[in-house]
Structures are given as structure tokens and as C-alpha cells.
Design a protein around this motif. Structure first.
Motif, PDB file in Angstrom:
ATOM      1  N   LEU A   1       2.350  -4.394  -2.129  1.00 34.09           N
ATOM      2  CA  LEU A   1       1.446  -4.417  -1.165  1.00 34.09           C
ATOM      3  C   LEU A   1       1.964  -3.519   0.093  1.00 34.09           C
ATOM      4  CD1 LEU A   1      -0.639  -6.400  -0.010  1.00 34.09           C
ATOM      5  CD2 LEU A   1       0.976  -7.741   1.023  1.00 34.09           C
TER       6      LEU A   1
ATOM      7  N   LYS B   1      -1.292  -1.477   1.263  1.00 33.02           N
ATOM      8  CA  LYS B   1      -1.941  -1.595   2.719  1.00 33.02           C
ATOM      9  C   LYS B   1      -2.000  -0.059   3.396  1.00 33.02           C
ATOM     10  CE  LYS B   1      -0.380  -4.863   5.529  1.00 33.02           C
ATOM     11  NZ  LYS B   1       0.908  -5.611   6.112  1.00 33.02           N
ATOM     12  N   ASN B   2      -1.362   0.800   2.796  1.00 30.21           N
ATOM     13  CA  ASN B   2      -1.161   2.151   3.449  1.00 30.21           C
ATOM     14  C   ASN B   2      -2.261   3.241   2.551  1.00 30.21           C
ATOM     15  OD1 ASN B   2       0.774   2.661   5.639  1.00 30.21           O
ATOM     16  ND2 ASN B   2       1.821   1.500   4.039  1.00 30.21           N
TER      17      ASN B   2
ATOM     18  N   HIS C   1      -5.309  -8.590   3.905  1.00 31.73           N
ATOM     19  CA  HIS C   1      -4.234  -7.868   4.340  1.00 31.73           C
ATOM     20  C   HIS C   1      -4.558  -6.605   4.867  1.00 31.73           C
ATOM     21  CE1 HIS C   1      -0.738 -10.239   2.963  1.00 31.73           C
ATOM     22  NE2 HIS C   1      -1.598 -10.926   2.218  1.00 31.73           N
TER      23      HIS C   1
ATOM     24  N   VAL D   1      -6.265  -4.265   3.174  1.00 31.06           N
ATOM     25  CA  VAL D   1      -6.633  -3.476   2.122  1.00 31.06           C
ATOM     26  C   VAL D   1      -7.900  -2.962   1.764  1.00 31.06           C
ATOM     27  CG1 VAL D   1      -5.676  -2.852  -0.417  1.00 31.06           C
ATOM     28  CG2 VAL D   1      -4.220  -4.350   1.063  1.00 31.06           C
TER      29      VAL D   1
END
Length: 281
Positions: A177, A181-182, A215, A217
Motif C-alpha cells: 500500500l 498510494k505514491n 485509499h 490510489v
């Protein structure tokens, strides 16, 4: 969630340079503490007939060679990590089991992420991955494998999740994760999803995509029907077509860590790695 403690597996001088640089890169990205680890394996010692006692001269030569390698690896790690001001520490172990030893496994269980090299194919000698499998199956921690073809750290912009709905694939996805996310884009890739009592094939990955989206994403979903093409080939083709930086997948198997994903994707996929690969089990 983030990676705050990263274990860098420094198997030999060649991989020590590569993995130290990648660990430093990840430390800067996640403000992580690096634990450099080298396991010195006690080699088999020739026996003197007829009493079959160890040859003292051979024992000394083997020990000195192993100690020199450990010193070299430690120096590389310190030069490349400490010079960057990265918070770090060095740990070395000596045992007959190498990276499969209890002490190394115990240390691995206390980190967020393990970083190791894909390594080189064995040339008549032992395969270091036989030891490294213990990290995946015994540590319970995600392992990021760095292909031997990638010499310099690169930003992880594009991620491919090889998804089959299993426990292992689920674990890998959520262990990854911080990377997801990045990333600029994340694709959930389903190969020939089966019909189950609770889900039609066309719905495979839909719920996961929704959760990852919550999240933050940037996620898309792709399902591919291969008509007999091996799952490993389909994944390799997708990696190449999409210029993927990171492959995320679950680790399967009981005997070897490369028996992975879908039960039919074997060591071939990891031997031909073109992208960073995060494995969890």
C-alpha cells in the motif's frame, strides 16, 4: 501505513552495492531506518580419512574467506548508506543455515519490508535463493526483490497487481500500500479469473479496486482471457506493454519461494524479472 524499518539483505559484494543503494533510496522516500544484514554460511569442511575428522587447514581457509567477504560487504554498506546520512545499523550472523537460521528470521520478523537482490543464476555452486525463501515463508514480512538488470534506483510510478483473489495476493496488495498510494497509476491485472459461488469472472478485482480507490490510489482494472497462454507469459507481456516499475503478487508453494501465483506460475517469471517485484505470503 508506511515502511519505517527496512531490512537490506546484503548477500555478497555485488548485491551489497545494489541493495544498499535501493535501501537508501527507499529510506529517503519513507523516512525509514535501514538494517543491513549479512549471513555468513558455514561451508562444508573436507574430512580426513580414515578418522573422518575435519581438516584444520581447510577450516581456517574457509573461515578466513567468509570473514573477508563479511568485512567487504559491511564496508560497502557503511560507505554507501552512512555517507548519505541515512539512519542505519549493521548486523552479521554466522550459522550453518545462512539466511534460514533462526536468528536471522527473528530479526526479519521485526521489520516492515525486506529488500533483496534477484541475484545471479548459480554457476555450479549453491543457489542463494534457497536460503532467501525462508524470509518469505518464515518471516511473515513482504519482500521486495530487485532485478539484477536494474542497477540504479528508479521512481516507482507504474504498478501492476497480479490478482487472483487469494489470501496471498491480498496480503501482497495491502503490504504494498505505501507504494500504491505514491504511484501515478496502479493496475489490477486478472488472468482467466474463475467463476466462483460468490462471484462472476467479470467481477474479479472490482471490490479490491474500490477499496484501493478509497485509499487515494489511482487504480484501474484489467481482465485478460488467455485462451491457453500461460499466466506467467500473460503477466510478462503486460509488464512489457505497460512499462511497469513494480509487480505485486502473492507468494505460493511449500518447498520453494518461486512457486508463485495462480499455482501455475513458476520460477520462470522471477528468473526473467524486468521490474521490481514485491512478494508476500
Amino acid at each position: 501505513m508506511s515502511y519505517k524499518t527496512i531490512m537490506a539483505v546484503l548477500d555478497d559484494p555485488a548485491s551489497a552495492r545494489q541493495i544498499s543503494d535501493f535501501a537508501s533510496f527507499l529510506s529517503e522516500r519513507f523516512s525509514a531506518h535501514i538494517v543491513g544484514v549479512h549471513a555468513e554460511t558455514l561451508a562444508a569442511v573436507p574430512l580426513i580419512a580414515p578418522m573422518e575428522i575435519p581438516d584444520p587447514a581447510a577450516v581456517q581457509v574457509l573461515q578466513e574467506a567468509a570473514q573477508r567477504e563479511t568485512s567487504t560487504v559491511e564496508k560497502i554498506f557503511r560507505d554507501r548508506i552512512e555517507s548519505q546520512g541515512v539512519p542505519s545499523e549493521w548486523r552479521s550472523f554466522v550459522s550453518a543455515n545462512g539466511y534460514a537460521s533462526g536468528n536471522v528470521i527473528e530479526n526479519a520478523r521485526a521489520v516492515d519490508l525486506i529488500v533483496a537482490s534477484q541475484g545471479n543464476p548459480p554457476q555450479g555452486g549453491p543457489d542463494n535463493h534457497a536460503d532467501l525463501e525462508a524470509f518469505l515463508f518464515e518471516s511473515g514480512r513482504p519482500m521486495l526483490l530487485v532485478p539484477r538488470t536494474i542497477k540504479e534506483p528508479q521512481p516507482i510510478r507504474r504498478v501492476l497487481i497480479a490478482w487472483n483473489g487469494s489470501r496471498e495476493a491480498t496480503r501482497a496488495t495491502f503490504d504494498a500500500l505505501p507504494f500504491l498510494k505514491n504511484a501515478e497509476s496502479v493496475e489490477i491485472f486478472c488472468v482467466d479469473p474463475p467463476e466462483t459461488s460468490g462471484q462472476m469472472p467479470e467481477m474479479a478485482g472490482v471490490e479490491l479496486a474500490a477499496t484501493l480507490s478509497r485509499h487515494g490510489v489511482n487504480v484501474t482494472l484489467r481482465t485478460e482471457h488467455t485462451s491457453g497462454i500461460k499466466a506467467s507469459a500473460a503477466i510478462e507481456n503486460r509488464l512489457a506493454d505497460s512499462s511497469v516499475d513494480l509487480l505485486v503478487m502473492g507468494g505460493y508453494g511449500h518447498a520453494r519461494w518461486w512457486e508463485v501465483l495462480f499455482g501455475g506460475v513458476t520460477r520462470t517469471l522471477l528468473d526473467s524479472m524486468t521490474a521490481l517485484t514485491l512478494l508476500s505470503r
